[in-house]
Design a protein around this motif. Structure first.
Motif, PDB file in Angstrom:
ATOM      1  N   SER A 164     -25.998  20.873 -36.432  1.00  0.00           N
ATOM      2  CA  SER A 164     -24.894  20.773 -35.470  1.00  0.00           C
ATOM      3  C   SER A 164     -24.236  22.127 -35.238  1.00  0.00           C
ATOM      4  O   SER A 164     -23.993  22.535 -34.092  1.00  0.00           O
ATOM      5  CB  SER A 164     -23.853  19.766 -35.975  1.00  0.00           C
ATOM      6  OG  SER A 164     -24.420  18.491 -36.149  1.00  0.00           O
ATOM      7  N   LEU A 165     -23.935  22.843 -36.329  1.00  0.00           N
ATOM      8  CA  LEU A 165     -23.288  24.137 -36.192  1.00  0.00           C
ATOM      9  C   LEU A 165     -24.223  25.168 -35.558  1.00  0.00           C
ATOM     10  O   LEU A 165     -23.766  26.068 -34.844  1.00  0.00           O
ATOM     11  CB  LEU A 165     -22.821  24.640 -37.558  1.00  0.00           C
ATOM     12  CG  LEU A 165     -21.702  23.809 -38.217  1.00  0.00           C
ATOM     13  CD1 LEU A 165     -21.374  24.348 -39.597  1.00  0.00           C
ATOM     14  CD2 LEU A 165     -20.451  23.805 -37.343  1.00  0.00           C
ATOM     15  N   SER A 166     -25.511  25.055 -35.790  1.00  0.00           N
ATOM     16  CA  SER A 166     -26.468  25.962 -35.163  1.00  0.00           C
ATOM     17  C   SER A 166     -26.501  25.763 -33.656  1.00  0.00           C
ATOM     18  O   SER A 166     -26.602  26.733 -32.896  1.00  0.00           O
ATOM     19  CB  SER A 166     -27.870  25.748 -35.749  1.00  0.00           C
ATOM     20  OG  SER A 166     -27.903  26.085 -37.124  1.00  0.00           O
ATOM     21  N   VAL A 167     -26.404  24.516 -33.213  1.00  0.00           N
ATOM     22  CA  VAL A 167     -26.358  24.239 -31.771  1.00  0.00           C
ATOM     23  C   VAL A 167     -25.114  24.868 -31.148  1.00  0.00           C
ATOM     24  O   VAL A 167     -25.167  25.478 -30.066  1.00  0.00           O
ATOM     25  CB  VAL A 167     -26.381  22.718 -31.512  1.00  0.00           C
ATOM     26  CG1 VAL A 167     -26.065  22.415 -30.046  1.00  0.00           C
ATOM     27  CG2 VAL A 167     -27.736  22.136 -31.881  1.00  0.00           C
ATOM     28  N   VAL A 168     -23.977  24.746 -31.843  1.00  0.00           N
ATOM     29  CA  VAL A 168     -22.735  25.348 -31.350  1.00  0.00           C
ATOM     30  C   VAL A 168     -22.876  26.863 -31.262  1.00  0.00           C
ATOM     31  O   VAL A 168     -22.470  27.489 -30.264  1.00  0.00           O
ATOM     32  CB  VAL A 168     -21.549  24.959 -32.261  1.00  0.00           C
ATOM     33  CG1 VAL A 168     -20.296  25.723 -31.857  1.00  0.00           C
ATOM     34  CG2 VAL A 168     -21.293  23.473 -32.200  1.00  0.00           C
ATOM     35  N   SER A 169     -23.468  27.482 -32.279  1.00  0.00           N
ATOM     36  CA  SER A 169     -23.628  28.932 -32.304  1.00  0.00           C
ATOM     37  C   SER A 169     -24.536  29.417 -31.186  1.00  0.00           C
ATOM     38  O   SER A 169     -24.228  30.394 -30.486  1.00  0.00           O
ATOM     39  CB  SER A 169     -24.187  29.378 -33.661  1.00  0.00           C
ATOM     40  OG  SER A 169     -23.336  28.989 -34.708  1.00  0.00           O
TER      41      SER A 169
END
Length: 347
Positions: A164-169
């Motif tokens: 999830s955080l990788s998608v945001v980044s």
């Protein structure tokens, strides 16, 4: 270390000289000089009037002499009336001297702005101060947020949190400032009616710097740079978490939180530190876009104004400051990297 810093300072000086020499050559090409002359006389000036103005103000002198005057290694000369032989100020609005004098960058004189009709220093330093405020808050928002996202994603590689955080980044990094700036303006300023100080500063440039007109620029620049730092931190953290000493610490019975904070975090921050320092030169390009978009009276806006009006002295000063910032941050990055990583020693 002292010799390394001395060598780098010498390279910085040589680089600044080379860059300003190239910029000086480009801005003194014939089309640019004609554009400058027309802007300083009137739009109906004849070729004879344009040529007379260029000769009168020293733009037809030898190229190396002109460059030497800007540096301060050749004397600046006043205007000489060919009919009377009397000397007069080259630019009266900058209180230029009426006698030959050494006054250039080496003496702290950055010249005269033909666009703003005042000394360059009176426009350059306030603009740098405004950009300094902007970049300070960008770093305050961007760096801690990016590090937290990267550490949380890298602690448990492959987990739902990581994905999830990788998608945001990735989304933040792939969205340019001119896209996110428009989206933030539409949502916060137009739809919600918040943070609309940028619109006010566009109609009233003397409104100054305040929370309302620099929050959206800070958000726009922070979101774009945050993703790259977060991705680098995540990759570094994931690599450290698989190291042998981390497994040893876990087998000794240390809690996962203690392992992360006491062993993994410092080693994981070595690579992101270099990326964080490199954000300063990268932010300079974003500053130009964001400050023009939000009419923020800073360094980027000043650079665009100087380039658009072929303001030679102001453009050269902005170029000099830009390369100084880039090279200084790289030097600090190298020194900081050596102290963070004991295996690295600079001889």
């Amino acid at each position: 270390m002292a010799m390394f810093i001395a060598r780098r300072m010498g390279v910085m000086l040589l680089t600044m000289l080379c860059l300003t020499f190239i910029v000086f050559f480009l801005v003194t090409l014939e089309p640019n000089l004609r554009k400058l002359s027309i802007s300083q006389t009137n739009m109906r000036a004849t070729d004879q009037m344009i040529e007379s103005w260029l000769v009168k103000n020293g733009y037809r002198d030898n190229f190396f002499v002109q460059y030497g005057r800007w540096l301060g290694v050749a004397p600046k000369v006043p205007n000489i009336d060919p009919a009377t032989g009397e000397a007069s100020q080259r630019f009266s609005f900058c209180n230029d001297p009426i006698e030959p004098t050494y006054s250039g960058v080496f003496q702290g004189d950055f010249g005269c702005s033909t666009k703003f009709r005042k000394p360059v220093s009176e426009r350059l330093w306030p603009a740098l101060a405004n950009t300094g405020v902007l970049m300070f808050w960008v770093m305050v928002v961007m760096v801690p947020t990016a590090l937290v996202i990267g550490v949380l994603a890298g602690m448990r590689e492959g987990s739902a949190t990581d994905r999830s955080l990788s998608v945001v980044s990735i989304t933040s990094t792939s969205t340019p400032e001119y896209i996110s700036g428009v989206l933030f303006t539409v949502f916060f300023a137009s739809y919600l009616g918040w943070l609309n100080g940028s619109a006010a500063s566009a109609t009233n440039p003397n409104i100054g710097v305040n929370f309302s007109n620099f929050t959206l620029p800070v958000m726009t620049m922070a979101v774009y740079g945050m993703g790259y730092i977060a991705r680098m931190t995540r990759a570094s953290m994931a690599e450290v978490m698989t190291a042998q000493y981390i497994r040893t610490a876990r087998l000794k019975g240390m809690s996962f939180r203690s392992v992360v904070l006491k062993h993994a975090l410092r080693n994981a921050l070595i690579a992101p530190f270099t990326v964080i320092m490199l954000q300063f030169p990268w932010l300079l390009t974003g500053v130009v876009i964001v400050e023009v978009m939000f009419r923020y009276q800073g360094f980027g806006w000043l650079l665009v104004e100087a380039a658009g009006n072929n303001d030679i002295d102001l453009l050269l000063s902005c170029s000099l400051i830009s390369v100084l910032i880039v090279l200084s941050t790289q030097l600090i990055s190298d020194i900081g990297y050596a102290y963070l990583n004991p295996r690295i020693r600079v001889s």
